[in-house]
Design a protein around this motif. Sequence first.
Motif, mmCIF file in Angstrom:
data_model
loop_
_atom_site.group_PDB
_atom_site.id
_atom_site.type_symbol
_atom_site.label_atom_id
_atom_site.label_comp_id
_atom_site.label_asym_id
_atom_site.label_seq_id
_atom_site.Cartn_x
_atom_site.Cartn_y
_atom_site.Cartn_z
ATOM 1 N N SER A 93 2.846 -0.942 8.293
ATOM 2 C CA SER A 93 3.243 0.365 7.753
ATOM 3 C C SER A 93 1.989 1.218 7.605
ATOM 4 N N ARG A 94 2.142 2.493 7.928
ATOM 5 C CA ARG A 94 0.976 3.398 7.915
ATOM 6 C C ARG A 94 1.390 4.771 7.432
ATOM 7 N N GLY A 95 0.520 5.412 6.683
ATOM 8 C CA GLY A 95 0.812 6.770 6.234
ATOM 9 C C GLY A 95 0.813 7.761 7.375
ATOM 10 N N GLY A 96 -0.063 7.567 8.349
ATOM 11 C CA GLY A 96 -0.209 8.504 9.465
ATOM 12 C C GLY A 96 0.260 7.922 10.784
ATOM 13 N N LEU A 97 -0.137 8.582 11.856
ATOM 14 C CA LEU A 97 0.264 8.182 13.211
ATOM 15 C C LEU A 97 -0.962 7.625 13.937
ATOM 16 N N TYR A 98 -0.872 6.396 14.364
ATOM 17 C CA TYR A 98 -2.018 5.739 15.005
ATOM 18 C C TYR A 98 -1.693 5.166 16.380
ATOM 19 N N SER A 99 -0.407 5.053 16.718
ATOM 20 C CA SER A 99 -0.070 4.440 18.009
ATOM 21 C C SER A 99 -0.367 5.394 19.162
ATOM 22 N N SER A 104 1.875 -8.258 1.588
ATOM 23 C CA SER A 104 0.591 -7.874 0.988
ATOM 24 C C SER A 104 0.581 -6.455 0.424
ATOM 25 N N SER A 105 1.719 -5.756 0.522
ATOM 26 C CA SER A 105 1.765 -4.408 -0.055
ATOM 27 C C SER A 105 1.653 -4.481 -1.571
ATOM 28 N N LEU A 106 0.995 -3.471 -2.154
ATOM 29 C CA LEU A 106 0.869 -3.386 -3.613
ATOM 30 C C LEU A 106 1.911 -2.447 -4.203
ATOM 31 N N SER A 107 2.856 -1.991 -3.370
ATOM 32 C CA SER A 107 3.780 -0.933 -3.826
ATOM 33 C C SER A 107 5.158 -1.419 -4.267
ATOM 34 N N GLY A 108 5.312 -2.703 -4.432
ATOM 35 C CA GLY A 108 6.560 -3.235 -4.989
ATOM 36 C C GLY A 108 7.792 -2.763 -4.245
ATOM 37 N N ASP A 109 8.802 -2.325 -5.001
ATOM 38 C CA ASP A 109 10.078 -1.933 -4.397
ATOM 39 C C ASP A 109 9.973 -0.687 -3.518
ATOM 40 N N ALA A 110 8.916 0.105 -3.704
ATOM 41 C CA ALA A 110 8.748 1.316 -2.880
ATOM 42 C C ALA A 110 8.115 1.005 -1.521
ATOM 43 N N SER A 111 7.765 -0.243 -1.304
ATOM 44 C CA SER A 111 7.026 -0.601 -0.092
ATOM 45 C C SER A 111 7.907 -0.615 1.157
ATOM 46 N N VAL A 112 7.424 0.046 2.179
ATOM 47 C CA VAL A 112 8.122 0.053 3.466
ATOM 48 C C VAL A 112 7.951 -1.296 4.173
ATOM 49 N N SER A 113 6.749 -1.839 4.118
ATOM 50 C CA SER A 113 6.538 -3.122 4.818
ATOM 51 C C SER A 113 7.376 -4.232 4.177
ATOM 52 N N ARG A 114 7.505 -4.207 2.853
ATOM 53 C CA ARG A 114 8.334 -5.228 2.199
ATOM 54 C C ARG A 114 9.803 -5.101 2.619
ATOM 55 N N LYS A 158 3.794 7.260 10.054
ATOM 56 C CA LYS A 158 4.035 8.571 9.434
ATOM 57 C C LYS A 158 4.833 8.455 8.127
ATOM 58 N N ILE A 159 4.589 7.375 7.422
ATOM 59 C CA ILE A 159 5.269 7.160 6.141
ATOM 60 C C ILE A 159 4.868 8.244 5.133
ATOM 61 N N GLY A 160 3.677 8.780 5.292
ATOM 62 C CA GLY A 160 3.201 9.816 4.371
ATOM 63 C C GLY A 160 3.578 11.228 4.793
ATOM 64 N N ALA A 169 1.933 -6.038 6.628
ATOM 65 C CA ALA A 169 0.535 -5.597 6.563
ATOM 66 C C ALA A 169 0.457 -4.076 6.517
ATOM 67 N N PRO A 170 0.417 -3.491 5.330
ATOM 68 C CA PRO A 170 0.215 -2.041 5.262
ATOM 69 C C PRO A 170 -1.177 -1.671 5.751
ATOM 70 N N MET A 171 -1.322 -0.434 6.236
ATOM 71 C CA MET A 171 -2.673 0.039 6.550
ATOM 72 C C MET A 171 -3.305 0.562 5.269
ATOM 73 N N TYR A 172 -4.413 -0.038 4.864
ATOM 74 C CA TYR A 172 -5.207 0.456 3.746
ATOM 75 C C TYR A 172 -6.592 0.799 4.295
ATOM 76 N N ASN A 173 -6.989 2.049 4.127
ATOM 77 C CA ASN A 173 -8.302 2.490 4.599
ATOM 78 C C ASN A 173 -8.586 2.021 6.028
ATOM 79 N N PHE A 174 -7.614 2.349 6.886
ATOM 80 C CA PHE A 174 -7.675 2.121 8.339
ATOM 81 C C PHE A 174 -7.631 0.658 8.753
ATOM 82 N N SER A 175 -7.483 -0.234 7.799
ATOM 83 C CA SER A 175 -7.483 -1.656 8.124
ATOM 84 C C SER A 175 -6.374 -2.351 7.315
HETATM 85 C C1 LIG Z 1 -5.225 1.952 -0.910
HETATM 86 C C2 LIG Z 1 -4.451 2.665 0.165
HETATM 87 C C3 LIG Z 1 -5.123 3.025 1.329
HETATM 88 C C4 LIG Z 1 -4.412 3.660 2.343
HETATM 89 N N1 LIG Z 1 -5.078 3.978 3.498
HETATM 90 C C5 LIG Z 1 -4.399 4.535 4.528
HETATM 91 C C6 LIG Z 1 -5.049 4.833 5.762
HETATM 92 O O1 LIG Z 1 -6.229 4.589 5.966
HETATM 93 N N2 LIG Z 1 -4.333 5.411 6.750
HETATM 94 C C7 LIG Z 1 -3.000 5.681 6.598
HETATM 95 O O2 LIG Z 1 -2.379 6.186 7.530
HETATM 96 N N3 LIG Z 1 -2.348 5.390 5.442
HETATM 97 C C8 LIG Z 1 -3.012 4.833 4.411
HETATM 98 N N4 LIG Z 1 -2.364 4.533 3.250
HETATM 99 C C9 LIG Z 1 -0.911 4.770 3.174
HETATM 100 C C10 LIG Z 1 -0.136 3.511 3.493
HETATM 101 O O3 LIG Z 1 -0.506 2.944 4.741
HETATM 102 C C11 LIG Z 1 1.352 3.793 3.520
HETATM 103 O O4 LIG Z 1 1.746 4.303 2.256
HETATM 104 C C12 LIG Z 1 2.184 2.573 3.847
HETATM 105 O O5 LIG Z 1 3.535 2.896 3.749
HETATM 106 C C13 LIG Z 1 1.852 1.439 2.891
HETATM 107 O O6 LIG Z 1 2.685 0.323 3.146
HETATM 108 P P1 LIG Z 1 3.779 -0.106 2.054
HETATM 109 O O7 LIG Z 1 4.767 1.034 1.998
HETATM 110 O O8 LIG Z 1 4.365 -1.345 2.589
HETATM 111 O O9 LIG Z 1 3.075 -0.295 0.751
HETATM 112 C C14 LIG Z 1 -3.030 3.921 2.202
HETATM 113 C C15 LIG Z 1 -2.375 3.539 1.023
HETATM 114 C C16 LIG Z 1 -3.080 2.902 0.028
HETATM 115 C C17 LIG Z 1 -2.344 2.470 -1.217
#
Ligand SMILES: Cc1cc2nc3c(=O)[nH]c(=O)nc-3n(C[C@H](O)[C@H](O)[C@H](O)COP(=O)(O)O)c2cc1C
Length: 210
Positions: free
Chosen positions: A138-144, A9-19, A177-179, A92-98
Amino acid sequence: MSKILVINSSLSGDASVSRLLVAETVQRLQATEPNAEITYRDLGDAAIPHLTSATVAGIRAVAETPAELAAQALSDELIAELKTADVIVIGAPMYNFSIPTSLRAWFDHVLRPRVTFAYKDGSVQGLLQNKRVIVIESRGGLYSEGPAKAMDFQEPYLRTLLGFIGLTDISFVHAEKIGHGPEAREIAITTAKSRIAQAITPGFMNVLNA
Ligand SMILES: Cc1cc2nc3c(=O)[nH]c(=O)nc-3n(C[C@H](O)[C@H](O)[C@H](O)COP(=O)(O)O)c2cc1C
């Protein structure tokens, strides 16, 4: 022959960590059972439409109009993929905490009364059984752990949605902590890969067929 359903479900194509980690998971599963049949459902490339007032009855009531019948047909197709799968892998990437809205739309189509869940004696019964689920988060920050833990509406939500339809055997794999820069990203990927290797033991697929 075991069947694997793979949902990205990631929208980031080849850059996606979850993919990347979903692909690693599938490779590991194939190593335990090379002949496993794999079905891919890519919600990033081909989004499931959100329910609207014109379509909701197709899932939640009696389908009558062409739009409702089309929604029901898609729901039937998605549920058939779930029902025939022994193992379900969800990216399932985290988007806006969900979760991404595309994944939420998928759940809106597969949580269906009398088909995947039912109420009996006042309590809910999930109607899917004997399946294993691996969820890559996958998540940008640390939630665990730490201050943002309370903002994790991704994992508890996924556990609830899946459990509601009977999918309770779930392994969650985090890439956090992907971000936080390239080094943190690499550490997260390496940690997640070893967690995947731990979760998928040689008999992983056989247990269900025993
Ligand atoms: C629309 C959008 C919303 C996001 N919201 C969050 C968030 O709420 N918390 C967080 O830690 N990271 C957030 N991120 C960062 C992603 O979780 C992170 O880049 C993750 O690697 C995405 O998974 P992917 O690499 O498989 O696409 C968001 C990214 C996008 C594109």
